[in-house]
Write an enzyme that holds these catalytic residues in place. Structure first.
Site, mmCIF file in Angstrom:
data_model
loop_
_atom_site.group_PDB
_atom_site.id
_atom_site.type_symbol
_atom_site.label_atom_id
_atom_site.label_comp_id
_atom_site.label_asym_id
_atom_site.label_seq_id
_atom_site.Cartn_x
_atom_site.Cartn_y
_atom_site.Cartn_z
ATOM 1 N N HIS A 17 0.812 -1.219 0.000
ATOM 2 C CA HIS A 17 0.000 0.000 0.000
ATOM 3 C C HIS A 17 0.844 1.268 0.000
ATOM 4 O O HIS A 17 0.401 2.317 0.481
ATOM 5 C CB HIS A 17 -0.962 0.002 1.196
ATOM 6 C CG HIS A 17 -2.077 -0.987 1.054
ATOM 7 N ND1 HIS A 17 -3.263 -0.698 0.415
ATOM 8 C CD2 HIS A 17 -2.168 -2.284 1.436
ATOM 9 C CE1 HIS A 17 -4.046 -1.766 0.427
ATOM 10 N NE2 HIS A 17 -3.404 -2.745 1.059
ATOM 11 N N HIS A 109 0.380 -15.685 8.277
ATOM 12 C CA HIS A 109 0.871 -14.573 7.480
ATOM 13 C C HIS A 109 2.285 -14.224 7.945
ATOM 14 O O HIS A 109 2.839 -14.857 8.836
ATOM 15 C CB HIS A 109 -0.067 -13.365 7.613
ATOM 16 C CG HIS A 109 -0.268 -12.626 6.328
ATOM 17 N ND1 HIS A 109 0.756 -11.994 5.671
ATOM 18 C CD2 HIS A 109 -1.384 -12.422 5.577
ATOM 19 C CE1 HIS A 109 0.289 -11.420 4.576
ATOM 20 N NE2 HIS A 109 -1.005 -11.665 4.482
ATOM 21 N N ASP A 351 -7.678 -12.480 -2.267
ATOM 22 C CA ASP A 351 -7.993 -13.572 -3.189
ATOM 23 C C ASP A 351 -8.439 -14.796 -2.405
ATOM 24 O O ASP A 351 -7.766 -15.198 -1.448
ATOM 25 C CB ASP A 351 -6.754 -13.944 -4.003
ATOM 26 C CG ASP A 351 -6.335 -12.850 -4.964
ATOM 27 O OD1 ASP A 351 -6.918 -12.785 -6.051
ATOM 28 O OD2 ASP A 351 -5.430 -12.074 -4.621
#
Length: 419
Positions: A17, A109, A351
């Site tokens: 980002h 993650h 996704d």
């Protein structure tokens, strides 16, 4: 680090980002016709927001060449390319501990490991672990692919071969490895990117398989869950002799490249793990004389186009496994950074399965590996060309100003070494 390759060197930059992502490519041959139109097609195939099977993040991913070309021709100097992030939403992730998303290390993650490694992490998205980083790889590969196509007509095509437990070519008792399945071998010969994309958005080039794989992704998406899968890739017309034994064998650098991609968990080449279930008498690739070229080639290709770590001229094919995306919409019981138990319900756009969008990324990394290996081999061949010629691997008679050695002397030395 953030650089890949020894001769064709690619350095990527950017987080998920930030304002932009991109790359610097060093070692590009001069005189190569190159414009953004050569790079953009693969960028467009990779971009998010293509269908209901992918993240809805809407990025056009328009690439801009910043340096290294003039009048559409490469100068041999570093090429910088940039893609601006237009649909950033860092507020989806909070920041500075202002939301639950920033209070938890997301399960499976990279949040926890990045924080432990660096003592700080990007609070929005996955930072450098995000698939957004792969934009630089795909851009750089556009240059490599242009050269490989012009110089050697190299073709690289990837497609989705499984989602969850649904496979395009499921193993059978007769064919425990897809390397011996006639339909798969035919696909290696004929598959094109246009054919793969005609089965968008799933990119599995078989109607029945595409329907099954699509339904699988939809089921997990609708359950706010995720699922993994595999991408198979073929490299056609790869020059013979690429690969640097012993530590940089061609399959080793391909494995390095593929396993450097986000969410990858496995790699197999040629017959792969299924090849371990057949005897050597079945698995070996006998040599024959090609009726067209008059040169040796293998009758079968369980080796996947690489033997001894060196390309042998046959199709190179491999498969890469991608895990289910770590960020899902379901509530998950886990712990906060401070150790308190809690429940995380992730926000943001993600996704449900990465494999349809991973297709051009796998192709990109394959192109970077082949280009780097080709440049290494070209340098070796150019140096070898300055030396006396060889006959069947033996030195031909030569006298020069620096030695009185004769052909017989050389043969005596080589025979002595052999003994």
């Amino acid at each position: 680090m953030s650089t890949f390759g020894s001769h064709f060197r690619v350095t990527t930059y950017g987080e998920s980002h930030c304002r932009s992502v991109g790359c610097i490519v060093d070692g590009v041959p001069p005189g190569l016709p190159l414009t953004e139109s050569d790079i953009q097609p693969q960028m467009t195939r990779r971009r998010p927001g293509q269908s209901a099977l992918t993240t809805p993040r809407d990025e056009k991913d328009k690439v801009e060449i910043q340096s290294g070309t003039e009048f559409g021709v490469t100068l041999g100097t570093p090429i910088a390319m940039i893609v601006r992030n237009e649909d950033q939403r860092p507020h989806d992730y909070g920041g500075g501990g202002k939301s639950d998303m920033d209070s938890f290390p997301r399960p499976s993650h990279a949040d926890f490991t990045y924080l432990e490694k660096y003592g700080v992490k990007a609070s929005s998205g996955g930072g450098r672990s995000s698939a957004r980083e792969t934009i630089g790889r795909v851009a750089a590969a556009g240059i490599a692919e242009k050269y490989l196509k012009l110089a050697h007509n190299v073709e690289i095509v990837a497609w989705v071969s499984s989602v969850g437990n649904e496979h395009q070519f499921p193993p059978t008792p007769e064919h425990p490895t897809y390397a011996t399945q006639p339909d798969f071998l035919s696909l290696l010969d004929n598959i094109t990117r246009e054919k793969v994309d005609s089965f968008a958005p799933i990119r599995c080039p078989d109607k029945a398989s595409a329907q099954r794989l699509t339904r699988t992704i939809e089921q997990f998406r609708d359950a706010h869950d995720s699922i993994g899968g595999t991408v198979t890739c073929v490299i056609r017309n790869c020059p013979i002799g690429l690969g640097e034994p012993t530590f940089d064998k061609l399959e080793a650098t391909l494995a390095h490249a593929m396993l450097s991609l986000p969410a990858t968990k496995g790699f197999e080449i040629g017959s792969g793990f299924g090849g371990c279930e057949v005897p050597g008498s079945t698995h070996n690739d006998p040599f024959i004389v090609d009726s067209t070229t008059g040169k040796l080639r293998t009758r079968t290709n369980n080796s996947g186009g690489i033997q001894g770590g060196i390309s042998n001229g046959a199709h190179i094919y491999f498969r890469t496994a991608f895990k289910p995306p770590a960020t899902i919409g379901q509530q998950q019981s886990t712990a906060r950074y401070g150790g308190e138990e809690g429940v995380l319900e992730a926000k943001g756009r993600h996704d449900p399965c990465v494999v349809p969008r991973a297709v051009p990324i796998v192709e990109a990394m394959a192109a970077l590996v082949v280009m780097d290996a080709l440049m290494a081999q070209c340098a070796r061949e150019a140096m070898r060309a300055k030396l006396p010629a060889l006959e069947n691997g033996m030195m031909i008679a030569v006298k020069d100003s620096g030695t009185n050695a004769t052909n017989a002397d050389v043969k005596d030395v080589l025979n002595g070494v052999a003994e």
